[in-house]
Design a protein around this motif. Structure first.
Motif, PDB file in Angstrom:
ATOM      1  N   GLY A  30      10.119  -7.818   3.457  1.00 39.94           N
ATOM      2  CA  GLY A  30       8.942  -7.706   4.329  1.00 39.94           C
ATOM      3  C   GLY A  30       8.591  -6.263   4.629  1.00 39.94           C
ATOM      4  N   THR A  31       9.612  -5.429   4.862  1.00 35.97           N
ATOM      5  CA  THR A  31       9.384  -4.010   5.149  1.00 35.97           C
ATOM      6  C   THR A  31       8.741  -3.310   3.961  1.00 35.97           C
ATOM      7  OG1 THR A  31      11.291  -3.957   6.648  1.00 35.97           O
ATOM      8  CG2 THR A  31      10.480  -1.851   5.815  1.00 35.97           C
ATOM      9  N   VAL A  32       9.248  -3.591   2.759  1.00 33.80           N
ATOM     10  CA  VAL A  32       8.678  -2.981   1.546  1.00 33.80           C
ATOM     11  C   VAL A  32       7.234  -3.427   1.346  1.00 33.80           C
ATOM     12  CG1 VAL A  32       8.841  -2.931  -0.968  1.00 33.80           C
ATOM     13  CG2 VAL A  32      10.905  -2.693   0.420  1.00 33.80           C
ATOM     14  N   THR A  33       6.959  -4.713   1.591  1.00 31.72           N
ATOM     15  CA  THR A  33       5.605  -5.231   1.426  1.00 31.72           C
ATOM     16  C   THR A  33       4.633  -4.581   2.396  1.00 31.72           C
ATOM     17  OG1 THR A  33       6.470  -7.371   0.688  1.00 31.72           O
ATOM     18  CG2 THR A  33       4.190  -7.311   1.434  1.00 31.72           C
ATOM     19  N   VAL A  34       5.023  -4.483   3.673  1.00 31.03           N
ATOM     20  CA  VAL A  34       4.171  -3.868   4.688  1.00 31.03           C
ATOM     21  C   VAL A  34       3.924  -2.394   4.374  1.00 31.03           C
ATOM     22  CG1 VAL A  34       4.022  -3.192   7.111  1.00 31.03           C
ATOM     23  CG2 VAL A  34       4.796  -5.489   6.504  1.00 31.03           C
ATOM     24  N   ALA A  40      -1.349   1.509   0.258  1.00 27.13           N
ATOM     25  CA  ALA A  40      -2.542   1.128  -0.504  1.00 27.13           C
ATOM     26  C   ALA A  40      -3.795   1.240   0.350  1.00 27.13           C
ATOM     27  CB  ALA A  40      -2.388  -0.301  -1.031  1.00 27.13           C
ATOM     28  N   ARG A  41      -3.702   0.827   1.598  1.00 29.72           N
ATOM     29  CA  ARG A  41      -4.847   0.912   2.507  1.00 29.72           C
ATOM     30  C   ARG A  41      -5.248   2.371   2.746  1.00 29.72           C
ATOM     31  NH1 ARG A  41      -7.025  -2.590   6.393  1.00 29.72           N
ATOM     32  NH2 ARG A  41      -8.118  -1.538   8.079  1.00 29.72           N
ATOM     33  N   GLU A  42      -4.244   3.246   2.905  1.00 30.21           N
ATOM     34  CA  GLU A  42      -4.522   4.669   3.105  1.00 30.21           C
ATOM     35  C   GLU A  42      -5.229   5.250   1.885  1.00 30.21           C
ATOM     36  OE1 GLU A  42      -3.769   6.894   5.694  1.00 30.21           O
ATOM     37  OE2 GLU A  42      -3.400   5.124   6.921  1.00 30.21           O
ATOM     38  N   GLN A  43      -4.770   4.889   0.706  1.00 28.93           N
ATOM     39  CA  GLN A  43      -5.366   5.412  -0.514  1.00 28.93           C
ATOM     40  C   GLN A  43      -6.801   4.914  -0.692  1.00 28.93           C
ATOM     41  OE1 GLN A  43      -2.531   4.228  -3.528  1.00 28.93           O
ATOM     42  NE2 GLN A  43      -1.314   6.094  -3.286  1.00 28.93           N
ATOM     43  N   VAL A  44      -7.023   3.641  -0.394  1.00 30.55           N
ATOM     44  CA  VAL A  44      -8.379   3.090  -0.499  1.00 30.55           C
ATOM     45  C   VAL A  44      -9.306   3.744   0.525  1.00 30.55           C
ATOM     46  CG1 VAL A  44      -9.770   1.002  -0.222  1.00 30.55           C
ATOM     47  CG2 VAL A  44      -7.610   0.893  -1.464  1.00 30.55           C
ATOM     48  N   ALA A  45      -8.808   3.982   1.734  1.00 24.45           N
ATOM     49  CA  ALA A  45      -9.608   4.626   2.772  1.00 24.45           C
ATOM     50  C   ALA A  45      -9.985   6.050   2.375  1.00 24.45           C
ATOM     51  CB  ALA A  45      -8.854   4.619   4.103  1.00 24.45           C
ATOM     52  N   ASP A  46      -9.031   6.797   1.785  1.00 22.88           N
ATOM     53  CA  ASP A  46      -9.324   8.150   1.311  1.00 22.88           C
ATOM     54  C   ASP A  46     -10.339   8.133   0.173  1.00 22.88           C
ATOM     55  OD1 ASP A  46      -7.614   9.235   3.159  1.00 22.88           O
ATOM     56  OD2 ASP A  46      -5.935   9.482   1.765  1.00 22.88           O
ATOM     57  N   TYR A  47     -10.204   7.168  -0.727  1.00 26.85           N
ATOM     58  CA  TYR A  47     -11.151   7.047  -1.836  1.00 26.85           C
ATOM     59  C   TYR A  47     -12.551   6.738  -1.315  1.00 26.85           C
ATOM     60  CZ  TYR A  47     -13.535   5.121  -5.905  1.00 26.85           C
ATOM     61  OH  TYR A  47     -14.457   4.862  -6.890  1.00 26.85           O
ATOM     62  N   ALA A  48     -12.635   5.832  -0.345  1.00 28.99           N
ATOM     63  CA  ALA A  48     -13.935   5.488   0.240  1.00 28.99           C
ATOM     64  C   ALA A  48     -14.566   6.697   0.921  1.00 28.99           C
ATOM     65  CB  ALA A  48     -13.774   4.343   1.237  1.00 28.99           C
ATOM     66  N   LEU A  49     -13.750   7.492   1.604  1.00 26.13           N
ATOM     67  CA  LEU A  49     -14.234   8.696   2.275  1.00 26.13           C
ATOM     68  C   LEU A  49     -14.835   9.672   1.269  1.00 26.13           C
ATOM     69  CD1 LEU A  49     -14.298  10.518   4.881  1.00 26.13           C
ATOM     70  CD2 LEU A  49     -12.076  11.366   4.144  1.00 26.13           C
ATOM     71  N   GLU A  50     -14.106   9.959   0.204  1.00 23.27           N
ATOM     72  CA  GLU A  50     -14.584  10.903  -0.800  1.00 23.27           C
ATOM     73  C   GLU A  50     -15.814  10.367  -1.532  1.00 23.27           C
ATOM     74  OE1 GLU A  50     -11.233  11.582  -3.281  1.00 23.27           O
ATOM     75  OE2 GLU A  50     -10.022  12.478  -1.691  1.00 23.27           O
ATOM     76  N   THR A  51     -15.820   9.067  -1.808  1.00 17.73           N
ATOM     77  CA  THR A  51     -16.956   8.465  -2.508  1.00 17.73           C
ATOM     78  C   THR A  51     -18.217   8.515  -1.656  1.00 17.73           C
ATOM     79  OG1 THR A  51     -15.466   6.971  -3.701  1.00 17.73           O
ATOM     80  CG2 THR A  51     -17.784   6.369  -3.637  1.00 17.73           C
ATOM     81  N   GLU A  52     -18.089   8.219  -0.371  1.00 16.25           N
ATOM     82  CA  GLU A  52     -19.244   8.260   0.520  1.00 16.25           C
ATOM     83  C   GLU A  52     -19.817   9.675   0.626  1.00 16.25           C
ATOM     84  OE1 GLU A  52     -18.517   6.676   4.360  1.00 16.25           O
ATOM     85  OE2 GLU A  52     -18.835   4.609   3.732  1.00 16.25           O
ATOM     86  N   ALA A  53     -18.936  10.654   0.791  1.00 15.25           N
ATOM     87  CA  ALA A  53     -19.390  12.039   0.918  1.00 15.25           C
ATOM     88  C   ALA A  53     -20.117  12.496  -0.345  1.00 15.25           C
ATOM     89  CB  ALA A  53     -18.205  12.948   1.215  1.00 15.25           C
ATOM     90  N   GLN A  54     -19.557  12.190  -1.508  1.00 14.19           N
ATOM     91  CA  GLN A  54     -20.184  12.572  -2.770  1.00 14.19           C
ATOM     92  C   GLN A  54     -21.528  11.859  -2.948  1.00 14.19           C
ATOM     93  OE1 GLN A  54     -18.820  14.877  -5.256  1.00 14.19           O
ATOM     94  NE2 GLN A  54     -21.025  14.738  -5.652  1.00 14.19           N
TER      95      GLN A  54
END
Length: 209
Positions: A30-34, A40-54
């Motif tokens: 459970g710890t590994v999954t969380v 993954a959520r952090e990476q997607v959020a960073d990608y969304a941030l960069e994509t929106e700005a561009q």
């Protein structure tokens, strides 16, 4: 004489020994999954941030290259400007039966402004970029923000006054995640060859008309 041992006692003992190990294994899984989901959520959020700005930079620079008139004024959000473009385009409305009427040259307009709407699900207010076809204060949907896994907010959107005198639109755009964990900043410039008139906060910078 032979004695038959009761195997139920051994099953209970084995279960008593295995249960803590099973709980420990499930906890580790459970710890590994969380942790994996969080990364993954952090990476997607960073990608969304960069994509929106561009995306915002690409849209503004594309409009600027074709702009005939540019007007810049204060937005209703702190540390942000509103920019209004007027440019030549082709009409997509058929007028009459002649085929050439499809290619009628008209003046279209677009504005980009920063607004901080009141959220219906949160007390926090996030600054978002809106793109509108006309300047009527009837804002609809923003082109940034409103992302459940990575809400973004505008930190700054400014245009350099001095560079405008040379028909160069210098854009300073800062977009950050709402949790302040990541910020993206763009400083770019685009030449506006077709621009004939520029108004900056009420002051006419350029007027070739």
């Amino acid at each position: 004489m032979k004695f038959k041992l009761d195997e139920r006692g051994f099953v209970l003992a084995e279960f008593a020994i295995a249960l803590p190990l099973l709980i420990l294994l499930l906890y580790a899984l459970g710890t590994v999954t969380v942790s994996g989901l969080k990364i993954a959520r952090e990476q997607v959020a960073d990608y969304a941030l960069e994509t929106e700005a561009q995306y915002v930079i690409d849209r503004i620079t594309t409009e600027a290259r074709a702009a005939h008139t540019v007007k810049i004024k204060n937005s209703d959000s702190a540390n942000a400007d509103e920019i209004f473009f007027v440019y030549h385009t082709f009409s997509d409305t058929l007028e009459g039966n002649h085929p050439m009427n499809w290619a009628k040259d008209i003046l279209d307009q677009r504005r980009y402004t920063v607004h901080s709407p009141t959220s219906t699900v949160s007390t926090k207010r996030f600054s978002q970029v809106y793109a509108e076809r006309k300047e009527d204060d009837q804002l609809t949907n923003p082109i940034t923000g409103d992302i459940s896994f990575g809400q973004t907010t505008v930190g700054e959107l400014k245009f350099d006054k001095e560079k405008l005198r040379s028909k160069i639109l210098h854009i300073k755009f800062k977009l950050r995640r709402a949790d302040l964990k990541q910020t993206v900043e763009f400083n770019t410039a685009v030449y506006m060859p077709d621009c004939k008139k520029i108004i900056y906060h009420g002051e006419t910078i350029l007027d070739e008309e």
